[in-house]
Scaffold this motif. Sequence first.
Motif, PDB file in Angstrom:
ATOM      1  N   ARG A  16       0.817  -1.219   0.000  1.00  0.00           N
ATOM      2  CA  ARG A  16       0.000   0.000   0.000  1.00  0.00           C
ATOM      3  C   ARG A  16       0.851   1.269   0.000  1.00  0.00           C
ATOM      4  O   ARG A  16       0.348   2.370  -0.214  1.00  0.00           O
ATOM      5  N   LEU A  17       2.158   1.139   0.254  1.00  0.00           N
ATOM      6  CA  LEU A  17       2.998   2.319   0.467  1.00  0.00           C
ATOM      7  C   LEU A  17       3.108   3.192  -0.773  1.00  0.00           C
ATOM      8  O   LEU A  17       3.085   4.422  -0.664  1.00  0.00           O
ATOM      9  N   ARG A  18       3.245   2.599  -1.937  1.00  0.00           N
ATOM     10  CA  ARG A  18       3.494   3.398  -3.134  1.00  0.00           C
ATOM     11  C   ARG A  18       2.403   4.441  -3.351  1.00  0.00           C
ATOM     12  O   ARG A  18       2.697   5.627  -3.580  1.00  0.00           O
ATOM     13  N   ALA A  19       1.157   4.037  -3.278  1.00  0.00           N
ATOM     14  CA  ALA A  19       0.057   4.967  -3.524  1.00  0.00           C
ATOM     15  C   ALA A  19       0.033   6.074  -2.479  1.00  0.00           C
ATOM     16  O   ALA A  19      -0.179   7.251  -2.808  1.00  0.00           O
ATOM     17  N   LEU A  20       0.273   5.732  -1.207  1.00  0.00           N
ATOM     18  CA  LEU A  20       0.237   6.755  -0.171  1.00  0.00           C
ATOM     19  C   LEU A  20       1.426   7.698  -0.263  1.00  0.00           C
ATOM     20  O   LEU A  20       1.285   8.904  -0.030  1.00  0.00           O
TER      21      LEU A  20
END
Length: 290
Positions: A16-20
């Motif tokens: 989920r890190l990339r989008a955030l």
Amino acid sequence: MTGLGAVFRPQLPPERLRALAQLADDTGLDELWLWEDCFREGGVSTAAAALAWTERVRVGVGLLPVPLRNVAITAMEAASLHRMFPGRPILAVGHGVQDWMGQVGARAASPLTLLREHLDALRALLRGERLSTEGRYVRLDDVALDWPPPGPVEILAGATGPRTLRLSGEAADGTVLTAGTPPEGVRRARQLIDEGRASSGRTDPHRVVVYLLTATGPDASARLRAELTAEGLADVPDLGVAGDAGAVAKAVERLTEAGADTVILQPTGDEPDPEGFVRFAAREVGPLVP
């Protein structure tokens, strides 16, 4: 000006890190902070990925537990990040959660001694010095980085207790305070940090970063209360904030008036909309923070 950021909590899966991170970059958030909590996500690997996926947001790791890391490795990784992404990485080191350190066979008999030795050696190596030292925990024989950072970098220390706060003032370039720190706790921490700075003759800037447990939305008060209760902090006055952007901005202001330079909004572990939380921090709270 007050720095403002948000936490990517490791309760979220790393994919989920990339989008955030890209959202934090696009919305103008000052800083995105990551945690190296056992046994969830690595701090350096996630920071490197977040930095590579973004262009301007600063990425902090709060914190890297020193019992898990040889200081030479910490220095190599810190130097690499600072050379690849100048001015954007922020690394904090600290004791780590002692129960977790015990689980992996790394619990130190004297966490304070270990942290002092690690900070002294880490900052020397990142200054480009060649170092030999024979401490209780840190032992280096003629060690120097081939690729030190081209300029000064800040190394922060996570601290809660009085002795560690004084040590941070003596040996670190800044301090990270947990979300369990109310405004009066920030004020007291600043005093202890300044005592440490005075004892070592330091006059350079020392940045204080504070996490602020934050909930917004229709069930904000209940989620905040549940997390504080689970952490045994329900009876601590002026801790955390639930409400709209105005309420959060006022809570940020109380922390800065107490001595914080940067406030990082920490969502509850059950935050239902992490992307929405980043937008809220950047677009709604940010404009209200002086």
